[in-house]
Motif scaffolding. Structure first.
Motif, PDB file in Angstrom:
ATOM      1  N   PRO A 113       0.901  -1.115  -0.013  1.00 50.08           N
ATOM      2  CA  PRO A 113       0.001   0.081   0.025  1.00 50.08           C
ATOM      3  C   PRO A 113       1.024   1.388  -0.101  1.00 50.08           C
ATOM      4  O   PRO A 113       1.986   1.300   0.520  1.00 50.08           O
ATOM      5  N   VAL A 114       0.336   2.439  -0.669  1.00 51.99           N
ATOM      6  CA  VAL A 114       1.079   3.580  -0.736  1.00 51.99           C
ATOM      7  C   VAL A 114       0.162   4.639  -0.373  1.00 51.99           C
ATOM      8  O   VAL A 114      -0.997   4.610  -1.015  1.00 51.99           O
ATOM      9  N   ALA A 115       0.420   5.613   0.462  1.00 46.84           N
ATOM     10  CA  ALA A 115      -0.399   6.642   0.576  1.00 46.84           C
ATOM     11  C   ALA A 115       0.295   7.857  -0.022  1.00 46.84           C
ATOM     12  O   ALA A 115       1.264   8.261   0.381  1.00 46.84           O
ATOM     13  N   VAL A 116      -0.486   8.650  -0.754  1.00 39.39           N
ATOM     14  CA  VAL A 116       0.126   9.896  -1.351  1.00 39.39           C
ATOM     15  C   VAL A 116      -0.644  11.275  -0.419  1.00 39.39           C
ATOM     16  O   VAL A 116      -2.125  11.070  -0.723  1.00 39.39           O
ATOM     17  N   VAL A 117      -0.128  11.914   0.097  1.00 36.95           N
ATOM     18  CA  VAL A 117      -0.473  13.064   1.073  1.00 36.95           C
ATOM     19  C   VAL A 117      -0.062  14.448   0.292  1.00 36.95           C
ATOM     20  O   VAL A 117       0.798  14.487   0.011  1.00 36.95           O
ATOM     21  N   VAL A 118      -1.286  15.045   0.069  1.00 35.90           N
ATOM     22  CA  VAL A 118      -1.297  16.621  -0.405  1.00 35.90           C
ATOM     23  C   VAL A 118      -1.783  17.339   0.494  1.00 35.90           C
ATOM     24  O   VAL A 118      -3.002  17.053   1.145  1.00 35.90           O
ATOM     25  N   VAL A 119      -1.192  18.542   0.794  1.00 37.21           N
ATOM     26  CA  VAL A 119      -1.776  19.777   1.650  1.00 37.21           C
ATOM     27  C   VAL A 119      -1.825  21.098   1.073  1.00 37.21           C
ATOM     28  O   VAL A 119      -0.828  21.290   0.522  1.00 37.21           O
TER      29      VAL A 119
END
Length: 122
Positions: free
Chosen positions: A69-75
Motif C-alpha cells: 500500500p502507498v499513501a499519497v498525501v497532499v496539503v
C-alpha cells in the motif's frame, strides 16, 4: 507561497504497482499536484495493508509482496485541494481518498546555504 493556518490534507491510497501510462500512479499524482501549484505532496510506502479486495499485502520477507500500500498525501487550502479531486478521477484512482482539516503551523522552503567569504561557485 504562503499557506494559511487552516488547510486540508488529502490522502489517496493506491497500490505500489498501480501505473498511469509508464509511470507509477503515486508518482503521477505527485507530478500533477506539483503542476497544479499545490503547496506540497509526499508519498508514504506501507509495510502491510488491505483494501476492498480483502487481500493482505505485506513486506514480510517470506511473502515478497510487490504491491504494497502507498499513501499519497497532499496539503493545501480546501479550495485548491477540492479543485484537484477531478485529477484523481482522471488518473483512475480507485482506492480510498480522504480529506481531513489540518492546521499548518510551519510552512516554508529551506534557505540556500550561505557561502563562506571568498568561496563562490566552482
Amino acid at each position: 507561497m504562503s499557506l494559511p493556518g487552516a488547510a486540508v490534507r488529502l490522502t489517496a491510497y493506491v497500490g505500489e504497482s498501480d501505473v498511469h501510462g509508464h509511470r507509477p500512479l503515486y508518482s503521477e499524482i505527485v507530478h500533477r499536484a506539483h503542476a497544479a501549484g499545490l503547496a506540497g505532496a509526499s508519498v508514504f510506502r506501507g509495510v502491510e495493508g488491505f483494501g476492498a479486495s480483502s487481500v493482505v499485502h505485506t513486506a514480510r520477507l517470506l511473502s515478497l509482496s510487490e504491491d504494497l500500500p502507498v499513501a499519497v498525501v497532499v496539503v493545501d487550502t480546501e479550495d485548491r485541494v477540492r479543485a484537484f479531486l477531478p485529477v484523481l478521477d482522471e488518473l483512475g484512482v480507485t482506492g480510498p481518498v480522504t480529506l481531513e482539516p489540518v492546521r499548518v503551523v510551519r510552512y516554508g522552503g529551506r534557505a540556500a546555504p550561505e557561502e563562506a567569504p571568498g568561496e563562490g561557485p566552482a
